[in-house]
Design an enzyme around this catalytic site. Structure first.
Site, PDB file in Angstrom:
ATOM      1  N   SER A   1      -7.629  -4.647   9.901  1.00  0.00           N
ATOM      2  CA  SER A   1      -8.245  -5.866  10.462  1.00  0.00           C
ATOM      3  C   SER A   1      -7.855  -6.078  11.922  1.00  0.00           C
ATOM      4  O   SER A   1      -8.714  -6.375  12.763  1.00  0.00           O
ATOM      5  CB  SER A   1      -7.884  -7.090   9.619  1.00  0.00           C
ATOM      6  OG  SER A   1      -6.512  -7.129   9.339  1.00  0.00           O
TER       7      SER A   1
ATOM      8  N   ASP B   1       0.740  -7.781  -1.273  1.00  0.00           N
ATOM      9  CA  ASP B   1      -0.281  -8.210  -2.232  1.00  0.00           C
ATOM     10  C   ASP B   1       0.142  -8.101  -3.692  1.00  0.00           C
ATOM     11  O   ASP B   1      -0.648  -8.393  -4.591  1.00  0.00           O
ATOM     12  CB  ASP B   1      -1.558  -7.384  -2.015  1.00  0.00           C
ATOM     13  CG  ASP B   1      -2.183  -7.655  -0.664  1.00  0.00           C
ATOM     14  OD1 ASP B   1      -2.108  -8.812  -0.218  1.00  0.00           O
ATOM     15  OD2 ASP B   1      -2.722  -6.725  -0.051  1.00  0.00           O
TER      16      ASP B   1
ATOM     17  N   HIS C   1       2.123   1.700   0.924  1.00  0.00           N
ATOM     18  CA  HIS C   1       1.829   1.195   2.269  1.00  0.00           C
ATOM     19  C   HIS C   1       1.743   2.359   3.247  1.00  0.00           C
ATOM     20  O   HIS C   1       2.412   3.369   3.062  1.00  0.00           O
ATOM     21  CB  HIS C   1       2.908   0.213   2.731  1.00  0.00           C
ATOM     22  CG  HIS C   1       2.424  -0.686   3.826  1.00  0.00           C
ATOM     23  ND1 HIS C   1       2.457  -0.323   5.140  1.00  0.00           N
ATOM     24  CD2 HIS C   1       1.863  -1.911   3.774  1.00  0.00           C
ATOM     25  CE1 HIS C   1       1.942  -1.305   5.867  1.00  0.00           C
ATOM     26  NE2 HIS C   1       1.564  -2.283   5.066  1.00  0.00           N
TER      27      HIS C   1
ATOM     28  N   HIS D   1      -7.097  -2.936   1.691  1.00  0.00           N
ATOM     29  CA  HIS D   1      -6.427  -3.813   2.680  1.00  0.00           C
ATOM     30  C   HIS D   1      -6.276  -5.192   2.025  1.00  0.00           C
ATOM     31  O   HIS D   1      -5.649  -5.316   0.980  1.00  0.00           O
ATOM     32  CB  HIS D   1      -7.270  -3.791   3.962  1.00  0.00           C
ATOM     33  CG  HIS D   1      -6.630  -4.404   5.167  1.00  0.00           C
ATOM     34  ND1 HIS D   1      -5.288  -4.654   5.269  1.00  0.00           N
ATOM     35  CD2 HIS D   1      -7.168  -4.830   6.356  1.00  0.00           C
ATOM     36  CE1 HIS D   1      -5.013  -5.193   6.450  1.00  0.00           C
ATOM     37  NE2 HIS D   1      -6.156  -5.319   7.132  1.00  0.00           N
TER      38      HIS D   1
ATOM     39  N   ARG E   1       7.756  -9.347   2.755  1.00  0.00           N
ATOM     40  CA  ARG E   1       6.828 -10.442   2.454  1.00  0.00           C
ATOM     41  C   ARG E   1       6.704 -10.590   0.943  1.00  0.00           C
ATOM     42  O   ARG E   1       6.618 -11.697   0.419  1.00  0.00           O
ATOM     43  CB  ARG E   1       5.457 -10.169   3.102  1.00  0.00           C
ATOM     44  CG  ARG E   1       5.520 -10.043   4.625  1.00  0.00           C
ATOM     45  CD  ARG E   1       4.210  -9.558   5.223  1.00  0.00           C
ATOM     46  NE  ARG E   1       3.831  -8.227   4.762  1.00  0.00           N
ATOM     47  CZ  ARG E   1       2.660  -7.632   5.021  1.00  0.00           C
ATOM     48  NH1 ARG E   1       1.755  -8.271   5.751  1.00  0.00           N
ATOM     49  NH2 ARG E   1       2.396  -6.427   4.578  1.00  0.00           N
TER      50      ARG E   1
END
Ligand code: NMX
Ligand code: MLT
Length: 556
Positions: free
Chosen positions: A233, A364, A309, A263, A318
């Protein structure tokens, strides 16, 4: 545009000067090389882009302006925007000024709702989000001022103006999309007394008796804000912006990349995966059942969402922040327990697949489960939340790039025939260079070995290269060979590794490299030079010594 504008106006001349002098003085310094695999493989690891808002370290994860993300979890997302842009967190006045500016710009024009209502009702929320951003392009100050003849040095101010308008409107647009998507009625008005993230949470209008949902949304918006410049992005947004398309065009384009399942959409996929497990096992499975389920999915050629990743090689910090939030707020909930269990079980299974470079959870893997617990169950919507947050990083990167006059993005692509040609020329060149090189050396051990017909010091024979070369793939054969041949050699001792002859005039590999113009791509460590001559009483070894002919002892 308040204190943020003033701070940037103060910083930008210095930044420009710094970058110009780096390019002027060190512009030809090599910082990366590209292999055939990288050209075919998403340019993974190629360093060809500069981004100062944040970096992602494989062993640490996201670091924003020198501060690891784990230390920023209590900050508001708008504070993070300030940090991304200026390199420092705002003080109370600076924060108030930014929040005031965002409030003034928050009203969403009615045409945006008209456009959204005109879309088919089963449109994906990310398609709605991207469309709404694109529709607002008509309000772009950048485009208007550019058309009027904006000076280059002022691009960043117009980009900041558009960015602030865009960011100010996003919470209400995103919350409105949620209500449309979930058939919950018309968009709700913004509350000017709330912070950017709190206002968004409030317009989503879910039960929040203890304020934890607001806290979660703030955390969510902080954690997803930026992930250096090369993710799909950010890179898409950067590329579109580099053509001087205004921030509305650029951010909308970036959102389209975020909508992909590899993504940002992985957060929706991640929860879907957890719910499937919950349904199949009618609750939390055993570890053995879960392992079997994961293995079956991998065998079906499907990815495990939320794991792996392109850059990270450790648990994403995160994910850790979300996991800690869940442990505090809902440790016993079954959905959260499956997320926790996946975290224990999945990496060990992924490690069995050598090709998977990162077996650890990414951002995620758990974020969706917590949204679900707060009652936000329409998981097709989750990536919009990611998008609201990621707009912070996209806009910050755009403003800085316009300030620094970053050039239009235009890497050189090559065709497959070109690559094949390059492979074959590279193999031939290496062969030629090797042949020149071996002409320049002679072997100390040839004396003891008896020499060849032309004298006591036979030249290194071509066969000693080719036997090994033949076993290697054509493009990298010589490199492989040299790696094989490499052995630690103390060049300072200037003695031969095989016979220990101290008079051997061995040169350091770097001296040889420069003297003989050896293949430049051979790392110095592979140039621990060696002799390929065979001794009758010693079988050939992997460790050899080469001597430059002109300095061989017999010629001194
Ligand atoms: N499950 C199954 N296979 C995987 C996974 C995974 N979680 N991660 C990597 N692989 C496979 C990958 O598909 C590739 O297979 P092939 O060679 O057959 O194409 C191979 O392992 C090598 O991939 P890597 O080099 O480890 O990873 P790459 O950098 O190409 O891709 C991701 C990174 C993130 C796209 C990949 O790990 C993935 O697809 N993960 C699952 C989706 C996901 O969680 N995406 C979210 C990323 C974070 N975000 O928010 O954007
Ligand atoms: C992101 O946050 O953008 C993702 O982790 C993907 C990436 O960095 O490539």
């Amino acid at each position: 545009m308040g204190k943020l504008h003033d701070k940037l106006a103060q910083q930008i001349p210095g930044l420009r000067e710094k970058v110009h002098s780096i390019i002027k003085e060190h512009g030809s310094t090599v910082i990366s090389e590209v292999t055939v695999s990288q050209a075919f493989g998403g340019m993974r690891g190629v360093k060809g882009l500069v981004c100062d808002t944040s970096v992602v370290e494989p062993d640490q994860g996201l670091i924003i302006r020198g501060i690891p993300i784990g230390q920023l979890t209590q900050k508001l997302p708008e504070e993070i925007f300030y940090l991304l842009l200026t390199g420092a967190l705002p003080d109370a006045q600076e924060l108030a000024s930014l929040q005031g500016d965002l409030r003034q710009r928050a009203a969403v024009p009615s045409y945006v709702w008209d456009v959204l209502k005109a879309l088919p009702s089963d449109s994906h929320p990310m398609a709605m989000f991207s469309t709404a951003i694109l529709a607002m392009e008509r309000d772009s100050v950048f485009r208007r001022r550019y058309t009027e003849g904006l000076h280059k040095e002022e691009y960043w101010e117009a980009a900041l103006d558009d960015s602030l308008t865009l960011l100010a409107r996003l919470p209400q647009i995103a919350a409105g999309i949620y209500r449309m998507h979930a058939h919950k009625g018309n968009p709700l008005p913004s509350n000017p007394n709330l912070d950017w993230g709190g206002d968004y949470a409030s317009m989503l209008h879910l039960e929040d008796p203890d304020g934890e949902f607001k806290n979660y949304i703030r955390l969510y918006l902080t954690l997803h804000c930026d992930h250096e410049g090369g993710n799909v992005s950010a890179f898409t947004c950067h590329t579109v912006g580099s053509a001087l398309s205004d921030p509305f065009y650029a951010v909308s384009a970036g959102m389209n990349g975020l909508a992909g399942p590899l993504h940002g959409l992985a957060n929706q996929e991640g929860l879907h995966f957890v719910l499937e497990i919950h349904k199949k096992y009618k609750g939390v499975p055993t570890d053995a059942q879960l392992s079997e389920y994961i293995r079956e999915r991998l065998e079906d050629g499907r990815v495990i969402p939320g794991y792996g990743h392109a850059v990270l090689r450790v648990t994403d910090p995160r994910f850790t922040a979300f996991h800690e939030f869940g442990l505090r707020v809902c440790p016993d909930d079954e959905i959260f327990r499956i997320v926790d269990q996946l975290f224990r079980v999945t990496p060990e299974i992924l490690k069995e697949h050598a090709k998977i470079k990162d077996p650890w959870p990414n951002v995620d893997a758990g974020s969706g489960a917590l949204l679900y617990l707060f009652g936000l169950k329409e998981f097709g919507y989750y990536t919009v939340l990611f998008g609201v947050s990621r707009a912070l990083g996209m806009c910050a990167q755009l403003v800085l790039n316009r300030a620094l006059g970053t050039a239009i993005t235009r890497p050189k692509s090559v065709s497959t025939p070109w690559i094949m040609q390059a492979i074959s020329s590279s193999a031939k060149n290496v062969g030629r260079r090797m042949s020149c090189w071996k002409q320049s050396f002679t072997c100390q051990h040839s004396k003891e070995a008896g020499g060849n017909s032309s004298g006591n010091r036979p030249r290194v024979t071509a066969s000693s290269w080719t036997t090994r070369k033949e076993t290697r793939d054509p493009d990298q054969s010589s490199l492989h060979f040299w790696r094989l041949a490499a052995a630690p050699l103390s060049t300072s001792s200037r003695s031969c590794a095989r016979c220990g002859n101290g008079s051997a005039a061995t040169k350091s590999s770097s001296a040889l490299t420069s003297a003989q113009n050896l293949p430049a791509f051979l790392p110095e460590s592979t140039l621990n030079t060696g002799c390929t001559a065979r001794s009758p009483h010693r079988p050939p070894k992997k460790r050899f010594i080469f001597l430059k002919q002109s300095t061989a002892p017999s010629e001194q």
